[in-house]
Design a protein around this motif. Structure first.
Motif, mmCIF file in Angstrom:
data_model
loop_
_atom_site.group_PDB
_atom_site.id
_atom_site.type_symbol
_atom_site.label_atom_id
_atom_site.label_comp_id
_atom_site.label_asym_id
_atom_site.label_seq_id
_atom_site.Cartn_x
_atom_site.Cartn_y
_atom_site.Cartn_z
ATOM 1 N N LEU A 20 -19.081 16.580 25.350
ATOM 2 C CA LEU A 20 -19.552 16.974 26.685
ATOM 3 C C LEU A 20 -18.428 17.516 27.567
ATOM 4 C CD1 LEU A 20 -21.877 13.909 27.389
ATOM 5 C CD2 LEU A 20 -22.543 16.185 26.594
ATOM 6 N N GLY A 21 -17.204 17.551 27.027
ATOM 7 C CA GLY A 21 -16.072 18.047 27.795
ATOM 8 C C GLY A 21 -15.408 17.011 28.674
ATOM 9 N N GLN A 22 -15.751 15.750 28.497
ATOM 10 C CA GLN A 22 -15.149 14.672 29.291
ATOM 11 C C GLN A 22 -13.864 14.184 28.623
ATOM 12 O OE1 GLN A 22 -18.638 12.256 28.773
ATOM 13 N NE2 GLN A 22 -19.213 12.481 30.920
ATOM 14 N N VAL A 23 -12.809 13.986 29.417
ATOM 15 C CA VAL A 23 -11.561 13.434 28.878
ATOM 16 C C VAL A 23 -11.786 11.958 28.602
ATOM 17 C CG1 VAL A 23 -9.126 12.962 29.315
ATOM 18 C CG2 VAL A 23 -10.136 15.085 30.145
ATOM 19 N N ILE A 24 -11.561 11.540 27.350
ATOM 20 C CA ILE A 24 -11.781 10.135 27.000
ATOM 21 C C ILE A 24 -10.492 9.442 26.566
ATOM 22 C CG2 ILE A 24 -14.202 10.451 26.420
ATOM 23 C CD1 ILE A 24 -13.315 10.466 23.459
ATOM 24 N N TYR A 25 -9.412 10.210 26.426
ATOM 25 C CA TYR A 25 -8.133 9.620 26.033
ATOM 26 C C TYR A 25 -7.027 10.482 26.613
ATOM 27 C CZ TYR A 25 -4.417 7.802 23.023
ATOM 28 O OH TYR A 25 -3.266 7.242 22.553
ATOM 29 N N TYR A 26 -6.046 9.856 27.261
ATOM 30 C CA TYR A 26 -4.979 10.616 27.898
ATOM 31 C C TYR A 26 -3.715 9.768 27.995
ATOM 32 C CZ TYR A 26 -2.660 13.702 31.217
ATOM 33 O OH TYR A 26 -1.777 14.538 31.822
ATOM 34 N N PRO A 27 -2.917 9.699 26.919
ATOM 35 C CA PRO A 27 -1.632 8.989 27.039
ATOM 36 C C PRO A 27 -0.646 9.840 27.825
ATOM 37 C CG PRO A 27 -1.815 9.959 24.874
ATOM 38 C CD PRO A 27 -3.113 10.239 25.591
ATOM 39 N N THR A 28 0.269 9.227 28.525
ATOM 40 C CA THR A 28 1.159 9.987 29.412
ATOM 41 C C THR A 28 2.593 10.109 28.909
ATOM 42 O OG1 THR A 28 1.580 7.980 30.667
ATOM 43 C CG2 THR A 28 -0.179 9.416 31.462
ATOM 44 N N GLU A 29 2.968 9.345 27.912
ATOM 45 C CA GLU A 29 4.363 9.402 27.472
ATOM 46 C C GLU A 29 4.636 10.654 26.643
ATOM 47 O OE1 GLU A 29 2.134 7.345 24.203
ATOM 48 O OE2 GLU A 29 2.151 7.093 26.347
ATOM 49 N N ALA A 30 5.814 11.215 26.805
ATOM 50 C CA ALA A 30 6.230 12.376 26.016
ATOM 51 C C ALA A 30 6.800 11.890 24.693
ATOM 52 C CB ALA A 30 7.270 13.191 26.778
ATOM 53 N N THR A 31 6.532 12.630 23.643
ATOM 54 C CA THR A 31 6.955 12.209 22.309
ATOM 55 C C THR A 31 6.896 13.391 21.345
ATOM 56 O OG1 THR A 31 6.521 10.604 20.561
ATOM 57 C CG2 THR A 31 4.613 11.492 21.684
ATOM 58 N N PHE A 32 7.406 13.191 20.160
ATOM 59 C CA PHE A 32 7.282 14.187 19.096
ATOM 60 C C PHE A 32 6.181 13.800 18.113
ATOM 61 C CE2 PHE A 32 11.559 14.936 20.595
ATOM 62 C CZ PHE A 32 11.659 16.313 20.556
ATOM 63 N N GLU A 33 5.738 12.547 18.185
ATOM 64 C CA GLU A 33 4.743 12.039 17.249
ATOM 65 C C GLU A 33 3.866 11.008 17.946
ATOM 66 O OE1 GLU A 33 4.710 9.566 13.053
ATOM 67 O OE2 GLU A 33 6.445 10.768 13.576
ATOM 68 N N LYS A 34 2.578 11.024 17.625
ATOM 69 C CA LYS A 34 1.649 10.078 18.235
ATOM 70 C C LYS A 34 0.572 9.721 17.227
ATOM 71 C CE LYS A 34 -0.132 7.870 21.758
ATOM 72 N NZ LYS A 34 0.514 6.703 22.290
ATOM 73 N N ASN A 35 0.315 8.435 17.071
ATOM 74 C CA ASN A 35 -0.789 7.952 16.255
ATOM 75 C C ASN A 35 -1.887 7.470 17.197
ATOM 76 O OD1 ASN A 35 0.569 8.351 13.795
ATOM 77 N ND2 ASN A 35 1.595 6.398 13.988
ATOM 78 N N ILE A 36 -3.084 7.977 17.004
ATOM 79 C CA ILE A 36 -4.198 7.629 17.870
ATOM 80 C C ILE A 36 -5.267 6.941 17.039
ATOM 81 C CG2 ILE A 36 -5.976 8.513 19.429
ATOM 82 C CD1 ILE A 36 -4.091 10.941 19.888
ATOM 83 N N ASP A 37 -5.615 5.718 17.416
ATOM 84 C CA ASP A 37 -6.655 4.968 16.726
ATOM 85 C C ASP A 37 -8.003 5.332 17.335
ATOM 86 O OD1 ASP A 37 -8.236 3.207 15.372
ATOM 87 O OD2 ASP A 37 -7.289 1.404 16.176
ATOM 88 N N MET A 38 -8.834 6.028 16.566
ATOM 89 C CA MET A 38 -10.147 6.458 17.048
ATOM 90 C C MET A 38 -11.259 5.574 16.503
ATOM 91 S SD MET A 38 -9.791 10.626 16.999
ATOM 92 C CE MET A 38 -11.404 10.846 17.703
ATOM 93 N N GLU A 39 -10.915 4.399 16.008
ATOM 94 C CA GLU A 39 -11.904 3.490 15.423
ATOM 95 C C GLU A 39 -13.009 3.134 16.410
ATOM 96 O OE1 GLU A 39 -13.713 1.655 12.420
ATOM 97 O OE2 GLU A 39 -11.769 2.638 12.194
ATOM 98 N N SER A 40 -12.668 2.937 17.679
ATOM 99 C CA SER A 40 -13.671 2.534 18.673
ATOM 100 C C SER A 40 -14.474 3.719 19.221
ATOM 101 C CB SER A 40 -12.982 1.804 19.836
ATOM 102 O OG SER A 40 -12.106 2.686 20.508
ATOM 103 N N PHE A 41 -14.092 4.939 18.877
ATOM 104 C CA PHE A 41 -14.826 6.111 19.355
ATOM 105 C C PHE A 41 -16.117 6.260 18.542
ATOM 106 C CE2 PHE A 41 -10.999 8.841 20.940
ATOM 107 C CZ PHE A 41 -10.468 7.741 21.564
ATOM 108 N N PRO A 42 -17.224 6.636 19.180
ATOM 109 C CA PRO A 42 -18.450 6.868 18.419
ATOM 110 C C PRO A 42 -18.337 8.111 17.533
ATOM 111 C CG PRO A 42 -18.809 7.253 20.770
ATOM 112 C CD PRO A 42 -17.399 6.782 20.606
ATOM 113 N N LYS A 43 -19.227 8.213 16.555
ATOM 114 C CA LYS A 43 -19.247 9.389 15.685
ATOM 115 C C LYS A 43 -19.524 10.623 16.525
ATOM 116 C CE LYS A 43 -20.911 6.942 11.659
ATOM 117 N NZ LYS A 43 -21.953 6.835 10.641
ATOM 118 N N GLY A 44 -18.917 11.741 16.145
ATOM 119 C CA GLY A 44 -19.150 12.977 16.866
ATOM 120 C C GLY A 44 -18.010 13.950 16.727
#
Length: 64
Positions: A20-44
């Motif tokens: 729907l175009g809604q921001v649902i995740y927004y980490p603020t730290e700067a980095t070269f690598e990021k692991n994001i756990d999407m387990e709790s996100f619904p299918k889609g």
């Protein structure tokens, strides 16, 4: 589901949008690598916007 994002240049922000175009995740730290756990996100379909200093790119993720 674990999403790994990495870059050779510093990432200033990562935003994940739902279908729907809604921001649902927004980490603020700067980095070269990021692991994001999407387990709790619904299918889609999700869009990941990766921001650098003066540019950005968008990738599509399908979680089933």
């Amino acid at each position: 589901s674990l999403v790994k994002i990495f870059s050779t240049k510093p990432i200033t922000a990562i935003e994940i949008y739902n279908g729907l175009g809604q921001v649902i995740y927004y980490p603020t730290e700067a980095t070269f690598e990021k692991n994001i756990d999407m387990e709790s996100f619904p299918k889609g379909i999700y869009f990941v916007k990766i921001k650098f200093d003066k540019e950005s790119e968008i990738r599509k993720i399908i979680k089933d």
